[in-house]
Motif scaffolding. Structure first.
Motif, PDB file in Angstrom:
ATOM      1  N   ASP A 162      66.730  68.657  51.160  1.00 23.63           N
ATOM      2  CA  ASP A 162      67.706  69.751  51.248  1.00 23.63           C
ATOM      3  C   ASP A 162      68.795  69.616  50.185  1.00 23.63           C
ATOM      4  OD1 ASP A 162      66.358  70.964  53.368  1.00 23.63           O
ATOM      5  OD2 ASP A 162      67.443  69.766  54.853  1.00 23.63           O
ATOM      6  N   GLY A 163      68.403  69.234  48.983  1.00 22.99           N
ATOM      7  CA  GLY A 163      69.325  69.119  47.868  1.00 22.99           C
ATOM      8  C   GLY A 163      70.105  67.825  47.797  1.00 22.99           C
ATOM      9  N   ARG A 164      69.980  66.953  48.805  1.00 24.46           N
ATOM     10  CA  ARG A 164      70.677  65.662  48.802  1.00 24.46           C
ATOM     11  C   ARG A 164      69.750  64.594  48.238  1.00 24.46           C
ATOM     12  NH1 ARG A 164      70.604  63.612  53.499  1.00 24.46           N
ATOM     13  NH2 ARG A 164      69.359  65.226  54.427  1.00 24.46           N
ATOM     14  N   LEU A 165      70.274  63.787  47.347  1.00 20.44           N
ATOM     15  CA  LEU A 165      69.513  62.676  46.789  1.00 20.44           C
ATOM     16  C   LEU A 165      69.334  61.613  47.872  1.00 20.44           C
ATOM     17  CD1 LEU A 165      68.232  61.391  44.256  1.00 20.44           C
ATOM     18  CD2 LEU A 165      70.462  60.382  43.781  1.00 20.44           C
ATOM     19  N   VAL A 166      68.100  61.250  48.173  1.00 21.25           N
ATOM     20  CA  VAL A 166      67.806  60.279  49.221  1.00 21.25           C
ATOM     21  C   VAL A 166      67.527  58.897  48.635  1.00 21.25           C
ATOM     22  CG1 VAL A 166      66.187  59.714  51.096  1.00 21.25           C
ATOM     23  CG2 VAL A 166      66.905  62.071  50.742  1.00 21.25           C
ATOM     24  N   THR A 167      66.896  58.862  47.481  1.00 17.18           N
ATOM     25  CA  THR A 167      66.571  57.583  46.842  1.00 17.18           C
ATOM     26  C   THR A 167      67.371  57.485  45.545  1.00 17.18           C
ATOM     27  OG1 THR A 167      64.657  58.615  45.787  1.00 17.18           O
ATOM     28  CG2 THR A 167      64.249  57.411  47.825  1.00 17.18           C
ATOM     29  N   PRO A 168      68.470  56.741  45.547  1.00 19.42           N
ATOM     30  CA  PRO A 168      69.341  56.716  44.369  1.00 19.42           C
ATOM     31  C   PRO A 168      68.706  56.072  43.138  1.00 19.42           C
ATOM     32  CG  PRO A 168      70.132  55.193  46.052  1.00 19.42           C
ATOM     33  CD  PRO A 168      68.965  55.921  46.637  1.00 19.42           C
ATOM     34  N   THR A 169      67.796  55.142  43.319  1.00 21.05           N
ATOM     35  CA  THR A 169      67.132  54.542  42.158  1.00 21.05           C
ATOM     36  C   THR A 169      65.693  55.044  42.100  1.00 21.05           C
ATOM     37  OG1 THR A 169      66.524  52.603  43.459  1.00 21.05           O
ATOM     38  CG2 THR A 169      68.544  52.456  42.169  1.00 21.05           C
ATOM     39  N   PRO A 170      65.225  55.382  40.898  1.00 27.06           N
ATOM     40  CA  PRO A 170      63.870  55.905  40.767  1.00 27.06           C
ATOM     41  C   PRO A 170      62.813  54.877  41.202  1.00 27.06           C
ATOM     42  CG  PRO A 170      65.135  56.343  38.788  1.00 27.06           C
ATOM     43  CD  PRO A 170      65.949  55.410  39.632  1.00 27.06           C
TER      44      PRO A 170
END
Length: 175
Positions: A110-118
Protein backbone atom coordinates in the motif's frame (compact mmCIF):
# COMPACT_ATOMS: atom_id res chain seq x y z
CA UNK A 1 3.13 -47.01 -73.76
CA UNK A 2 3.80 -48.37 -70.36
CA UNK A 3 6.47 -45.68 -69.88
CA UNK A 4 4.19 -42.64 -70.22
CA UNK A 5 1.88 -43.32 -67.24
CA UNK A 6 4.83 -43.82 -64.89
CA UNK A 7 6.46 -40.57 -66.05
CA UNK A 8 3.20 -38.68 -65.68
CA UNK A 9 2.63 -40.09 -62.18
CA UNK A 10 6.22 -39.23 -61.23
CA UNK A 11 5.94 -35.64 -62.49
CA UNK A 12 2.60 -35.19 -60.66
CA UNK A 13 4.14 -36.49 -57.43
CA UNK A 14 7.12 -34.17 -57.84
CA UNK A 15 4.79 -31.21 -58.45
CA UNK A 16 2.75 -32.11 -55.40
CA UNK A 17 5.88 -32.41 -53.27
CA UNK A 18 7.20 -29.05 -54.45
CA UNK A 19 3.85 -27.37 -53.69
CA UNK A 20 3.85 -28.94 -50.22
CA UNK A 21 7.45 -27.84 -49.72
CA UNK A 22 6.60 -24.29 -50.81
CA UNK A 23 3.61 -24.23 -48.46
CA UNK A 24 5.75 -25.48 -45.57
CA UNK A 25 8.45 -22.93 -46.34
CA UNK A 26 5.82 -20.18 -46.47
CA UNK A 27 4.46 -21.25 -43.08
CA UNK A 28 7.96 -21.17 -41.57
CA UNK A 29 8.63 -17.70 -42.99
CA UNK A 30 5.28 -16.36 -41.73
CA UNK A 31 5.88 -17.87 -38.28
CA UNK A 32 9.33 -16.30 -38.06
CA UNK A 33 7.89 -12.95 -39.14
CA UNK A 34 5.10 -13.15 -36.55
CA UNK A 35 7.57 -14.01 -33.79
CA UNK A 36 9.88 -11.15 -34.72
CA UNK A 37 6.98 -8.72 -34.27
CA UNK A 38 6.40 -9.86 -30.68
CA UNK A 39 7.81 -7.90 -27.79
CA UNK A 40 10.39 -9.51 -25.58
CA UNK A 41 8.66 -10.61 -22.36
CA UNK A 42 9.65 -8.93 -19.13
CA UNK A 43 10.93 -10.93 -16.16
CA UNK A 44 8.16 -12.43 -14.03
CA UNK A 45 7.32 -12.01 -10.37
CA UNK A 46 4.93 -14.26 -8.52
CA UNK A 47 3.07 -14.67 -5.27
CA UNK A 48 2.19 -18.11 -3.94
CA UNK A 49 -0.29 -18.86 -1.16
CA UNK A 50 -0.74 -22.55 -0.44
CA UNK A 51 -1.11 -24.25 -3.82
CA UNK A 52 -2.31 -21.08 -5.61
CA UNK A 53 0.11 -18.92 -7.56
CA UNK A 54 -0.34 -15.60 -9.35
CA UNK A 55 2.37 -14.54 -11.82
CA UNK A 56 2.69 -11.30 -13.72
CA UNK A 57 5.00 -9.44 -16.04
CA UNK A 58 6.21 -5.98 -15.06
CA UNK A 59 3.90 -3.00 -15.13
CA UNK A 60 6.97 -0.86 -15.77
CA UNK A 61 10.07 -2.25 -17.38
CA UNK A 62 12.42 -0.97 -20.09
CA UNK A 63 14.72 -3.93 -20.74
CA UNK A 64 16.80 -3.22 -17.63
CA UNK A 65 17.16 0.53 -18.20
CA UNK A 66 16.50 3.05 -15.43
CA UNK A 67 12.92 4.10 -14.83
CA UNK A 68 12.34 7.69 -13.64
CA UNK A 69 10.71 8.10 -10.20
CA UNK A 70 7.60 9.78 -11.65
CA UNK A 71 6.99 6.92 -14.08
CA UNK A 72 7.54 4.34 -11.35
CA UNK A 73 5.05 6.08 -9.03
CA UNK A 74 2.46 6.06 -11.82
CA UNK A 75 3.03 2.36 -12.52
CA UNK A 76 2.88 1.34 -8.87
CA UNK A 77 -0.34 3.31 -8.31
CA UNK A 78 -2.10 1.55 -11.22
CA UNK A 79 -4.48 -1.31 -10.54
CA UNK A 80 -2.73 -4.66 -10.29
CA UNK A 81 -3.58 -7.17 -13.02
CA UNK A 82 -3.33 -10.19 -10.71
CA UNK A 83 -4.82 -10.89 -7.30
CA UNK A 84 -4.76 -13.74 -4.82
CA UNK A 85 -6.86 -14.48 -1.72
CA UNK A 86 -5.24 -15.28 1.62
CA UNK A 87 -6.42 -16.52 5.01
CA UNK A 88 -5.17 -14.91 8.18
CA UNK A 89 -1.77 -16.37 9.05
CA UNK A 90 -1.17 -17.97 5.63
CA UNK A 91 2.44 -17.89 4.48
CA UNK A 92 2.78 -15.65 1.42
CA UNK A 93 5.76 -16.55 -0.75
CA UNK A 94 7.13 -13.99 -3.15
CA UNK A 95 9.35 -15.11 -6.00
CA UNK A 96 11.29 -13.16 -8.60
CA UNK A 97 13.38 -14.26 -11.55
CA UNK A 98 17.18 -14.32 -11.13
CA UNK A 99 17.51 -11.23 -13.37
CA UNK A 100 15.54 -9.22 -10.80
CA UNK A 101 17.40 -10.72 -7.82
CA UNK A 102 20.78 -9.95 -9.41
CA UNK A 103 20.07 -6.21 -9.05
CA UNK A 104 17.98 -6.51 -5.90
CA UNK A 105 14.36 -5.80 -5.06
CA UNK A 106 12.31 -4.15 -2.35
CA UNK A 107 8.75 -4.75 -1.24
CA UNK A 108 6.03 -2.12 -0.86
CA UNK A 109 2.60 -2.67 0.70
CA UNK A 110 0.00 0.00 0.00
CA UNK A 111 2.81 2.40 -0.91
CA UNK A 112 4.80 1.79 2.30
CA UNK A 113 8.31 0.41 2.01
CA UNK A 114 8.38 -2.90 3.91
CA UNK A 115 11.92 -4.08 3.18
CA UNK A 116 14.34 -1.17 3.61
CA UNK A 117 17.33 -3.02 2.17
CA UNK A 118 17.12 -4.66 -1.25
CA UNK A 119 16.95 -8.45 -1.30
CA UNK A 120 19.24 -10.36 -3.66
CA UNK A 121 17.24 -13.58 -3.16
CA UNK A 122 14.78 -15.03 -5.65
CA UNK A 123 12.38 -16.02 -2.88
CA UNK A 124 11.03 -14.59 0.39
CA UNK A 125 8.22 -15.67 2.70
CA UNK A 126 5.96 -13.50 4.88
CA UNK A 127 2.96 -14.02 7.14
CA UNK A 128 -0.17 -12.74 5.37
CA UNK A 129 -1.14 -10.67 8.41
CA UNK A 130 1.87 -8.41 7.72
CA UNK A 131 0.22 -7.17 4.52
CA UNK A 132 -3.03 -5.83 5.92
CA UNK A 133 -3.18 -2.38 7.50
CA UNK A 134 -5.22 -1.98 10.61
CA UNK A 135 -8.03 0.49 10.02
CA UNK A 136 -8.93 2.86 12.83
CA UNK A 137 -12.23 1.84 14.39
CA UNK A 138 -14.77 3.54 16.61
CA UNK A 139 -13.47 4.60 20.03
CA UNK A 140 -13.55 1.67 22.45
CA UNK A 141 -13.57 -0.99 19.68
CA UNK A 142 -10.75 -3.21 18.51
CA UNK A 143 -8.96 -2.08 15.31
CA UNK A 144 -10.29 -3.64 12.10
CA UNK A 145 -7.78 -5.06 9.58
CA UNK A 146 -8.18 -3.97 5.97
CA UNK A 147 -9.73 -6.36 3.46
CA UNK A 148 -7.11 -5.96 0.73
CA UNK A 149 -3.55 -4.83 0.21
CA UNK A 150 -1.58 -3.79 -2.83
CA UNK A 151 1.82 -5.49 -2.91
CA UNK A 152 4.52 -3.89 -5.05
CA UNK A 153 7.82 -5.51 -5.98
CA UNK A 154 10.35 -2.98 -7.24
CA UNK A 155 13.69 -3.89 -8.80
CA UNK A 156 16.40 -1.49 -7.65
CA UNK A 157 20.12 -1.57 -8.39
CA UNK A 158 23.03 -0.82 -6.03
CA UNK A 159 22.99 2.86 -7.11
CA UNK A 160 19.33 3.25 -6.14
CA UNK A 161 18.04 3.29 -9.72
CA UNK A 162 14.64 1.70 -10.33
CA UNK A 163 14.59 -0.95 -13.05
CA UNK A 164 11.06 -2.40 -12.92
CA UNK A 165 7.84 -2.74 -10.95
CA UNK A 166 5.40 -5.61 -10.47
CA UNK A 167 2.22 -5.48 -8.39
CA UNK A 168 -0.44 -7.78 -6.99
CA UNK A 169 -3.61 -7.34 -4.99
CA UNK A 170 -3.94 -9.50 -1.88
CA UNK A 171 -7.48 -10.06 -0.68
CA UNK A 172 -8.30 -11.26 2.80
CA UNK A 173 -10.50 -14.35 2.74
CA UNK A 174 -13.88 -13.70 4.32
CA UNK A 175 -15.08 -16.19 6.99
Amino acid sequence: MTQAPATTAFSRARGLRSRRGAAALGAVVLSAFALSACEKPTPLAQITVGSRTASTEAQCYDDGKNIPNEELETCVSERAEKSITVDSGDPVRIGVEPDIADNGWVLFVDGRLVTPTPSKHTYASYNSDQFFNTQPSQPGQAPVPSEKAKVGIVEIDDSGNYKGAWSFDLKRKQP
